[in-house]
Design a protein around this motif. Sequence first.
Motif, PDB file in Angstrom:
ATOM      1  N   MET A 131       7.997  11.640   5.822  1.00  0.00           N
ATOM      2  CA  MET A 131       7.769  11.234   7.207  1.00  0.00           C
ATOM      3  C   MET A 131       8.480   9.915   7.469  1.00  0.00           C
ATOM      4  O   MET A 131       8.347   8.979   6.697  1.00  0.00           O
ATOM      5  N   GLU A 132       9.245   9.852   8.508  1.00  0.00           N
ATOM      6  CA  GLU A 132       9.982   8.623   8.781  1.00  0.00           C
ATOM      7  C   GLU A 132       9.185   7.739   9.731  1.00  0.00           C
ATOM      8  O   GLU A 132       8.775   8.163  10.805  1.00  0.00           O
ATOM      9  N   LEU A 133       8.920   6.514   9.284  1.00  0.00           N
ATOM     10  CA  LEU A 133       8.223   5.583  10.165  1.00  0.00           C
ATOM     11  C   LEU A 133       9.228   5.049  11.178  1.00  0.00           C
ATOM     12  O   LEU A 133      10.366   4.772  10.849  1.00  0.00           O
ATOM     13  N   THR A 134       8.745   4.869  12.381  1.00  0.00           N
ATOM     14  CA  THR A 134       9.658   4.562  13.468  1.00  0.00           C
ATOM     15  C   THR A 134      10.014   3.086  13.543  1.00  0.00           C
ATOM     16  O   THR A 134       9.212   2.246  13.200  1.00  0.00           O
ATOM     17  N   ASP A 135      11.228   2.788  13.958  1.00  0.00           N
ATOM     18  CA  ASP A 135      11.423   1.426  14.430  1.00  0.00           C
ATOM     19  C   ASP A 135      12.016   1.454  15.829  1.00  0.00           C
ATOM     20  O   ASP A 135      12.696   0.554  16.256  1.00  0.00           O
ATOM     21  N   PRO A 189      -8.264   4.171   3.672  1.00  0.00           N
ATOM     22  CA  PRO A 189      -7.865   5.022   4.798  1.00  0.00           C
ATOM     23  C   PRO A 189      -9.037   5.873   5.280  1.00  0.00           C
ATOM     24  O   PRO A 189      -9.893   6.244   4.493  1.00  0.00           O
ATOM     25  N   GLY A 242     -11.044   8.070   0.970  1.00  0.00           N
ATOM     26  CA  GLY A 242     -11.471   6.711   0.650  1.00  0.00           C
ATOM     27  C   GLY A 242     -12.840   6.319   1.144  1.00  0.00           C
ATOM     28  O   GLY A 242     -13.637   5.732   0.410  1.00  0.00           O
ATOM     29  N   ARG A 263       3.060  -0.816  12.143  1.00  0.00           N
ATOM     30  CA  ARG A 263       2.171  -0.343  13.194  1.00  0.00           C
ATOM     31  C   ARG A 263       1.975   1.169  13.065  1.00  0.00           C
ATOM     32  O   ARG A 263       0.861   1.672  13.083  1.00  0.00           O
ATOM     33  N   ALA A 264       3.093   1.894  12.902  1.00  0.00           N
ATOM     34  CA  ALA A 264       3.015   3.352  12.799  1.00  0.00           C
ATOM     35  C   ALA A 264       2.178   3.738  11.579  1.00  0.00           C
ATOM     36  O   ALA A 264       1.299   4.603  11.661  1.00  0.00           O
ATOM     37  N   MET A 265       2.398   3.044  10.471  1.00  0.00           N
ATOM     38  CA  MET A 265       1.665   3.379   9.251  1.00  0.00           C
ATOM     39  C   MET A 265       0.173   3.089   9.420  1.00  0.00           C
ATOM     40  O   MET A 265      -0.679   3.897   9.032  1.00  0.00           O
ATOM     41  N   ARG A 309       7.185  -0.304  12.108  1.00  0.00           N
ATOM     42  CA  ARG A 309       6.905   0.567  10.958  1.00  0.00           C
ATOM     43  C   ARG A 309       5.488   0.342  10.436  1.00  0.00           C
ATOM     44  O   ARG A 309       4.755   1.283  10.152  1.00  0.00           O
ATOM     45  N   MET A 341       3.440   6.727  -0.856  1.00  0.00           N
ATOM     46  CA  MET A 341       3.251   7.470   0.391  1.00  0.00           C
ATOM     47  C   MET A 341       4.599   8.002   0.867  1.00  0.00           C
ATOM     48  O   MET A 341       5.607   7.307   0.788  1.00  0.00           O
ATOM     49  N   PRO A 342       4.596   9.226   1.358  1.00  0.00           N
ATOM     50  CA  PRO A 342       5.879   9.867   1.676  1.00  0.00           C
ATOM     51  C   PRO A 342       6.474   9.368   2.994  1.00  0.00           C
ATOM     52  O   PRO A 342       6.759  10.140   3.883  1.00  0.00           O
ATOM     53  N   PHE A 343       6.630   8.043   3.124  1.00  0.00           N
ATOM     54  CA  PHE A 343       7.230   7.489   4.327  1.00  0.00           C
ATOM     55  C   PHE A 343       8.685   7.115   4.050  1.00  0.00           C
ATOM     56  O   PHE A 343       8.985   6.535   3.010  1.00  0.00           O
ATOM     57  N   GLN A 344       9.554   7.448   4.980  1.00  0.00           N
ATOM     58  CA  GLN A 344      10.885   6.858   4.932  1.00  0.00           C
ATOM     59  C   GLN A 344      10.842   5.664   5.856  1.00  0.00           C
ATOM     60  O   GLN A 344      10.041   5.644   6.783  1.00  0.00           O
ATOM     61  N   ASN A 345      11.730   4.732   5.607  1.00  0.00           N
ATOM     62  CA  ASN A 345      11.752   3.544   6.457  1.00  0.00           C
ATOM     63  C   ASN A 345      10.402   2.828   6.387  1.00  0.00           C
ATOM     64  O   ASN A 345       9.797   2.500   7.398  1.00  0.00           O
ATOM     65  N   ASN A 397       1.057   3.632  -3.503  1.00  0.00           N
ATOM     66  CA  ASN A 397       0.514   4.984  -3.470  1.00  0.00           C
ATOM     67  C   ASN A 397       1.580   6.048  -3.254  1.00  0.00           C
ATOM     68  O   ASN A 397       1.257   7.187  -2.943  1.00  0.00           O
ATOM     69  N   MET A 425       0.834  -1.210   0.000  1.00  0.00           N
ATOM     70  CA  MET A 425       0.000   0.000   0.000  1.00  0.00           C
ATOM     71  C   MET A 425       0.870   1.263   0.000  1.00  0.00           C
ATOM     72  O   MET A 425       0.626   2.195  -0.765  1.00  0.00           O
ATOM     73  N   MET A 431       1.805   6.540  21.985  1.00  0.00           N
ATOM     74  CA  MET A 431       0.689   5.652  21.715  1.00  0.00           C
ATOM     75  C   MET A 431       0.570   4.627  22.836  1.00  0.00           C
ATOM     76  O   MET A 431      -0.479   4.501  23.468  1.00  0.00           O
ATOM     77  N   GLU A 462      -1.545   3.048  12.118  1.00  0.00           N
ATOM     78  CA  GLU A 462      -2.140   4.030  13.045  1.00  0.00           C
ATOM     79  C   GLU A 462      -2.424   5.340  12.321  1.00  0.00           C
ATOM     80  O   GLU A 462      -3.460   5.957  12.511  1.00  0.00           O
ATOM     81  N   ILE A 463      -1.480   5.749  11.464  1.00  0.00           N
ATOM     82  CA  ILE A 463      -1.652   7.010  10.743  1.00  0.00           C
ATOM     83  C   ILE A 463      -2.866   6.927   9.819  1.00  0.00           C
ATOM     84  O   ILE A 463      -3.655   7.860   9.709  1.00  0.00           O
ATOM     85  N   ARG A 502     -13.062  -0.318  19.349  1.00  0.00           N
ATOM     86  CA  ARG A 502     -11.812  -1.013  19.050  1.00  0.00           C
ATOM     87  C   ARG A 502     -11.126  -1.537  20.304  1.00  0.00           C
ATOM     88  O   ARG A 502     -10.479  -2.577  20.300  1.00  0.00           O
ATOM     89  N   TYR A 533      -5.098  10.136  -0.360  1.00  0.00           N
ATOM     90  CA  TYR A 533      -4.671   9.973   1.018  1.00  0.00           C
ATOM     91  C   TYR A 533      -4.494  11.328   1.684  1.00  0.00           C
ATOM     92  O   TYR A 533      -4.470  11.443   2.891  1.00  0.00           O
ATOM     93  N   LEU A 535       7.131   5.237  19.867  1.00  0.00           N
ATOM     94  CA  LEU A 535       5.750   4.770  19.991  1.00  0.00           C
ATOM     95  C   LEU A 535       5.181   5.053  21.384  1.00  0.00           C
ATOM     96  O   LEU A 535       4.067   4.702  21.680  1.00  0.00           O
TER      97      LEU A 535
END
Lengths: 336, 376
Positions: free
Chosen positions: B1-5, A333, B104, A253-255, A251, A186-190, A184, A180, B13, A257-258, B58, B130, B10
């Motif tokens: 945007m950098e997704l976290t690891d 989304p 969506g 999980r973060a996506m 990663r 999506m402007p995600f790094q990592n 698309n 996904m 949250m 959630e967003i 949820r 999006y 987190l």
Amino acid sequence: MSDRILLAHGGGGRLSEELIATEILPRFAFGGKQGLPDGVTLNVSESQLVVSTDSFVVNPLFFPGASIGHLAVHGTVNDVSVSGAKVAYLTLALILEEGLPMDTLREILDDIKKASVQCGVEIVCGDTKVVGKGQCDGAFINTTGIGFKYPEFDLSTAHVKEGDVVIVNGTLGDHGMAVMAFRNSMPFQNSPKSDSAAVNELVDQLRPFNNQIKFMRDPTRGGVASVLNEIVSAQGFGIELDEEALPFDKRSRAMSEILGLDLLHSACEGRLLLICSAEIADEVLSLWRDSEVGSGSEIIGKVCGEKDAGRVTLKTTIGGRRIVDMPHGELLPRIC
Amino acid sequence: MELTDSNNDLRYMEGFREGKASQALASQLEELGVKLEENQKVVRVMEVCGSHTMAIHRYGIRSLLPDNLKLISGPGCPVCVTDHGFIDTAIELCRRGVIIATFGDLIRVPGSEGSLAQLKGEGGRVEVCYSPLDALALAEKEAQSEVVFLGIGFETTMAPIISLVKRAKEEKLSNLSVLTAFKLVPPALKVLVEDPEVAIDGFLCPAHVSAIIGSDAYSPIVDQYSMPCVVAGFEPLDILLGLKELTEQCCDSKPQLTNQYARVVSNEGNLIAQELIKKYLKVSDESWRGIGVIPESGMVLSDEFAYYDASKRFSLPIPEGKVIPGCRCGEVLKGQLSPPDCPLFGKGCSPESPVGPCMVSSEGSCAAYYRYSRFS
């Protein structure tokens, strides 16, 4: 040779022959099956055969963590494996779009080769067609897997009992999120990576447990939620998942959630859901965790009795309880 | 945007989903339940916002509450309150060859006849975005076509959609416009409080909307109607804390405005967003599905930016849609009817084939009940 796929590559003439001779046969044809014929004769023992077929139509063809080539092998290998069989052979049918760069095809074929060698599965026959530009997304692949049933297993939801446990071999929903995000732009790094992998080795490890292994499935489209709902449907038992125990990639999980998506609804491509008796759970975990594909194994839930028959529920991190439903339509989304 | 690891990232949250703290709050709520029982009181709290509805289901929050604390889902799902007429207009535009760009969850909402998803299946150009800015890229790419973005939502989504208009103007994009159905939360709360058929003892006020409008926006509801209002975040601990606060106020009959979500929401709100809204939009009457027209409860593009108003550009005023026979979403939105009590719930109306909007959006109260709380 042309650097792009032409309609004539599927026309059955000289170009078809050239494509097969230069790109396909050197990768896959070996041993007794040289030539990858339209039909192949296989010597089988008295064992029962398990056959499964699947078509792969992913767009884009390459995405973080895997490609359509990996999926085409892993998907079918996993379908045969979770039926309790040792997968031995694959057929390979390619539907290619006119204009597909030859290098792209080579890359896909290399991925297929690598994945099939890793799983120890032999590609024994195949077919190649070319369709006009715009009539498919670069490449569609169909694979059919043939395996020999392990005599140790007697897999059926009829054997599932209250108190049995549900085990999975790693993080959930990564493939769906990876595709996904990539599809698309999506402007995600990592970004998340696909979990595409073969689980045949994990199934093989379960053989000593015989009929304490009750049932297996590989959750793909629709995620874990879909598969579990199918398992409990019209049965005298239910399944309760423990949210604390669910393994998720941070990663993904973060996506999720967003975007307001549920990872239990997101596709996996290298996961095995196992229902087995509770007594062997720890032993299965320690066996599985020793291998790469099983390193993230966790017990994620348990089988409940008559009172919860036919439904999948989740004990939430805050101690609440809710239904885990099938996903409805494609994952969209939320607005805010 | 950098997704976290990293776990550290987190923590905002995880921290608000912590089991022990939640259970401590649940037992305090249970004690309050005993107190209510002694006083023979029942407290009915409306969670106004769809994201609250969603989070409540949820995390299974209802299963942690005393029986005499009732939660009613309000009209705060922007998809659910979007009128049939708006969908009909979008469908008509698409039939005229316009490319529709939309969030969506709007595509499955049924209009008077069919949805955008159905139209897409028939070959209509409907593109899921999006972010509103995706529509900008689409308009640049499809320079020969008209692109209309479906601008629905509450105060939260107004600013990002305005920035789409701002960018279109800056980049002199003449093929992009917005079909608006913006709605304001405070006027809706007023209508609910004044409706004699709606019995509510307190509002759990939205998180994101409040970040824009500020908690002070609810003062008139508290002052004029003696209605407890608590602004709460969307995480389970936020919600439990908000519910505890509301129940205490109801027990003690001391209605107040409390901002439980002060880590994000200020008293005055986001002034930059408010400034943008004031510059680009003007207040209008707005039709809410199932509720009807509420005076001064919506916003449209102001005259200066009317060029970007799709309804004006295509001379297509948004009509009031026809109500689908048997659909009782209106009563659900006002909290008069609990979703499972609707005769269509699960029988002819499900997320796969929704009759009303409350079953479509993942934030809709019917969809949330259907997905997460359909215990027989």
